[in-house]
Design a protein around this motif. Structure first.
Motif, PDB file in Angstrom:
ATOM      1  N   SER A   1       0.645  -1.099  -0.184  1.00  0.00           N
ATOM      2  CA  SER A   1      -0.149  -0.026   0.217  1.00  0.00           C
ATOM      3  C   SER A   1       0.846   1.206  -0.092  1.00  0.00           C
ATOM      4  O   SER A   1       0.208   2.483  -0.014  1.00  0.00           O
ATOM      5  N   GLY A   2       2.198   0.993   0.080  1.00  0.00           N
ATOM      6  CA  GLY A   2       3.207   2.357  -0.263  1.00  0.00           C
ATOM      7  C   GLY A   2       3.516   2.681   1.211  1.00  0.00           C
ATOM      8  O   GLY A   2       4.144   3.770   1.319  1.00  0.00           O
ATOM      9  N   ALA A   3       3.226   2.067   2.305  1.00  0.00           N
ATOM     10  CA  ALA A   3       3.578   2.432   3.503  1.00  0.00           C
ATOM     11  C   ALA A   3       4.681   1.730   4.284  1.00  0.00           C
ATOM     12  O   ALA A   3       4.857   0.433   3.629  1.00  0.00           O
ATOM     13  N   GLU A   4       5.463   2.066   5.196  1.00  0.00           N
ATOM     14  CA  GLU A   4       6.352   1.394   5.613  1.00  0.00           C
ATOM     15  C   GLU A   4       5.987   0.480   6.917  1.00  0.00           C
ATOM     16  O   GLU A   4       4.961   0.799   7.535  1.00  0.00           O
ATOM     17  N   ALA A   5       6.352  -0.757   6.969  1.00  0.00           N
ATOM     18  CA  ALA A   5       5.918  -1.744   8.052  1.00  0.00           C
ATOM     19  C   ALA A   5       7.027  -1.966   9.000  1.00  0.00           C
ATOM     20  O   ALA A   5       7.973  -2.024   8.579  1.00  0.00           O
ATOM     21  N   LYS A   6       6.420  -1.871  10.235  1.00  0.00           N
ATOM     22  CA  LYS A   6       7.524  -2.252  11.257  1.00  0.00           C
ATOM     23  C   LYS A   6       6.940  -3.586  12.224  1.00  0.00           C
ATOM     24  O   LYS A   6       6.041  -3.405  12.808  1.00  0.00           O
ATOM     25  N   LEU A   7       7.564  -4.251  12.321  1.00  0.00           N
ATOM     26  CA  LEU A   7       7.138  -5.626  13.191  1.00  0.00           C
ATOM     27  C   LEU A   7       7.416  -5.327  14.702  1.00  0.00           C
ATOM     28  O   LEU A   7       8.453  -4.673  15.066  1.00  0.00           O
ATOM     29  N   VAL A   8       6.298  -5.344  15.276  1.00  0.00           N
ATOM     30  CA  VAL A   8       6.371  -5.014  16.940  1.00  0.00           C
ATOM     31  C   VAL A   8       5.912  -6.393  17.776  1.00  0.00           C
ATOM     32  O   VAL A   8       5.402  -7.181  17.051  1.00  0.00           O
ATOM     33  N   ARG A   9       6.136  -6.190  18.736  1.00  0.00           N
ATOM     34  CA  ARG A   9       5.992  -7.328  20.012  1.00  0.00           C
ATOM     35  C   ARG A   9       4.613  -7.332  20.239  1.00  0.00           C
ATOM     36  O   ARG A   9       3.996  -8.125  20.631  1.00  0.00           O
ATOM     37  N   HIS A  10       4.128  -6.097  20.758  1.00  0.00           N
ATOM     38  CA  HIS A  10       2.735  -5.779  21.619  1.00  0.00           C
ATOM     39  C   HIS A  10       1.700  -5.288  20.607  1.00  0.00           C
ATOM     40  O   HIS A  10       1.878  -4.256  19.955  1.00  0.00           O
ATOM     41  N   SER A  11       0.674  -6.158  20.790  1.00  0.00           N
ATOM     42  CA  SER A  11      -0.691  -5.589  19.965  1.00  0.00           C
ATOM     43  C   SER A  11      -1.221  -4.420  20.666  1.00  0.00           C
ATOM     44  O   SER A  11      -0.943  -3.980  22.058  1.00  0.00           O
ATOM     45  N   SER A  12      -2.046  -3.776  19.932  1.00  0.00           N
ATOM     46  CA  SER A  12      -2.746  -2.587  20.544  1.00  0.00           C
ATOM     47  C   SER A  12      -3.561  -3.110  21.752  1.00  0.00           C
ATOM     48  O   SER A  12      -3.539  -2.355  22.821  1.00  0.00           O
ATOM     49  N   GLN A  13      -4.134  -4.195  21.786  1.00  0.00           N
ATOM     50  CA  GLN A  13      -4.897  -4.869  22.865  1.00  0.00           C
ATOM     51  C   GLN A  13      -4.060  -4.928  24.205  1.00  0.00           C
ATOM     52  O   GLN A  13      -4.428  -4.738  25.331  1.00  0.00           O
ATOM     53  N   ALA A  14      -2.830  -5.509  24.071  1.00  0.00           N
ATOM     54  CA  ALA A  14      -1.901  -5.491  25.030  1.00  0.00           C
ATOM     55  C   ALA A  14      -1.625  -4.191  25.601  1.00  0.00           C
ATOM     56  O   ALA A  14      -1.324  -4.146  26.918  1.00  0.00           O
ATOM     57  N   LEU A  15      -1.307  -3.433  24.752  1.00  0.00           N
ATOM     58  CA  LEU A  15      -0.976  -2.028  25.388  1.00  0.00           C
ATOM     59  C   LEU A  15      -2.118  -1.387  25.991  1.00  0.00           C
ATOM     60  O   LEU A  15      -1.740  -0.699  27.276  1.00  0.00           O
ATOM     61  N   ALA A  16      -3.267  -1.433  25.523  1.00  0.00           N
ATOM     62  CA  ALA A  16      -4.421  -0.904  26.020  1.00  0.00           C
ATOM     63  C   ALA A  16      -4.500  -1.404  27.685  1.00  0.00           C
ATOM     64  O   ALA A  16      -5.065  -0.809  28.313  1.00  0.00           O
ATOM     65  N   SER A  17      -4.567  -3.002  27.585  1.00  0.00           N
ATOM     66  CA  SER A  17      -4.325  -3.406  28.884  1.00  0.00           C
ATOM     67  C   SER A  17      -3.766  -3.005  29.872  1.00  0.00           C
ATOM     68  O   SER A  17      -3.710  -2.678  30.917  1.00  0.00           O
ATOM     69  N   ALA A  18      -2.247  -2.687  29.552  1.00  0.00           N
ATOM     70  CA  ALA A  18      -1.121  -2.054  30.216  1.00  0.00           C
ATOM     71  C   ALA A  18      -1.479  -0.939  30.651  1.00  0.00           C
ATOM     72  O   ALA A  18      -1.445  -0.498  31.865  1.00  0.00           O
ATOM     73  N   GLN A  19      -2.089   0.037  30.092  1.00  0.00           N
ATOM     74  CA  GLN A  19      -2.554   1.500  30.314  1.00  0.00           C
ATOM     75  C   GLN A  19      -3.745   1.378  31.252  1.00  0.00           C
ATOM     76  O   GLN A  19      -3.885   2.066  32.256  1.00  0.00           O
ATOM     77  N   SER A  20      -4.844   0.370  30.950  1.00  0.00           N
ATOM     78  CA  SER A  20      -5.757   0.406  32.091  1.00  0.00           C
ATOM     79  C   SER A  20      -5.388  -0.323  33.267  1.00  0.00           C
ATOM     80  O   SER A  20      -5.795   0.300  34.363  1.00  0.00           O
TER      81      SER A  20
END
Length: 368
Positions: free
Chosen positions: A113-132
């Protein structure tokens, strides 16, 4: 932050022109030379800020401004299409889109799609859980919690002014969450800031106009909720609502007869605001306020909870643009795109209520 006028009340002007987030008179918008949607002065401010802060050439800075709006839209489209296979995204140093992904197959789709992809360890759900989890600990004043997609972490900022028994519990919880959380030490207090545009006054208090809006033929100003909660009658009209803390937005009925959709640049010109959108980490932005006037910077974090002395405010935008007392309520924008309403400041940071939430809450639309 709200600025209190010592010993006297500022006199209301007899003739006021409200220009998106600012009281100003006789302002006309100047077209930006070669940068669509940017008034010349706004483009110049942003380019100067990037050249000084980031050490890049004016030509490179101008190209970022030309690029970033389309890049932000690309991020939004990819996030909508790929759902929980992505973990947020941001704009890189050149204003290009970077999408955090969880697997190689999704990375290939992003690159196609023309964007750069960056492989990461944590999903959005995992980060949201940590913030909560962090936010479930009793609040500690002068701390904040927000999402940093560049590092795929939740950032806990702890000011030197933060003290008390709950601070130890907060830091202990952060350690238990492992590398999902990064602790950042900062100086100074996190305080409310009544800013943006030229001043509005009432009850010995000064704030700044937010965005001029309308509903059913009546003009309104969406502003900071801590301003409209504190003052019932401004020199531009009465407060009609306030959501603070938790949120920081409010509504003022504009009775001046003037409410163009533009931001004062404090030099006799203005920036037209023609739309609104969510902010994006890495996006270069501008802020107009009655104390610090036009300043520039970039978005650092999103979904930030700031623990002011008056209470916690959630889902704020954090930037490094200068803001000071008297600016509260003012506009955060990127060229002609409105982004937020000034809420407060920390040491080298400023915080903004996303404007879209306020528009939806009150059923108002931006003025042309």
């Amino acid at each position: 932050m709200r600025k209190i006028v010592n010993g006297r009340r500022l006199a209301a002007r007899s003739a006021i022109t409200l220009v998106a987030g600012v009281l100003t008179a006789g302002i006309t918008a100047a077209p930006a030379a070669g940068i669509e949607g940017y008034a010349t002065e706004v483009a110049q401010s942003a380019i100067a800020d990037m050249s000084t802060r980031e050490g890049i050439s004016p030509a490179a800075a101008a190209e970022i401004l030309r690029t970033q709006d389309a890049s932000a839209r690309t991020l939004g489209q990819l996030s909508d299409r790929l759902g929980d296979r992505v973990a947020g995204g941001y704009l890189d140093a050149n204003g290009k889109p970077v999408v955090n992904v969880l697997d190689a197959a999704t990375a290939e789709q992003v690159r196609a799609s023309g964007a750069e992809a960056k492989l990461v360890r944590h999903s959005s759900q995992a980060l949201a859980s940590a913030q909560s989890t962090l936010e479930s600990v009793p609040a500690v004043t002068h701390t904040s919690v927000g999402l940093d997609p560049k590092t795929n972490q939740v950032v806990l900022s702890v000011s030197s002014a933060a003290k008390g028994g709950d601070l130890a519990a907060l830091l202990r919880t952060a350690r238990q969450l492992g590398d999902r959380v990064r602790v950042e030490r900062v100086t100074g207090e996190m305080t409310l800031a009544i800013l943006n545009g030229e001043a509005i006054t009432g009850g010995g208090t000064r704030c700044s106009v937010g965005f001029n809006t309308n509903k059913g033929g009546q003009n309104y100003i969406v502003d900071a909720g801590h301003c409209t909660r504190a003052v019932s009658q401004w020199n531009v009209g009465p407060s009609q609502g306030a959501s603070f803390p938790t949120n920081d937005y409010g509504l003022i009925r504009n009775t001046t007869g003037s409410a163009p959709g533009a931001v004062s640049l404090y030099n006799g010109s203005s920036q037209k605001i023609s739309s609104h959108a969510p902010a994006t980490v890495g996006q270069r932005i501008q802020k107009s306020g009655s104390t610090t006037r036009l300043t520039s910077g970039s978005v650092q974090r999103l979904n930030v909870t700031v623990n002011y002395s008056e209470g916690a405010v959630r889902e704020l935008i954090q930037t490094n643009a200068l803001a000071n007392p008297g600016d509260s309520g003012g506009c955060l924008f990127a060229g002609s795109v409105g982004l937020g309403i000034t809420s407060g400041k920390g040491s080298g940071t400023s915080y903004y209520q996303p404007v879209a939430e306020a528009l939806t809450a009150y059923g108002v639309t931006l003025n042309p």
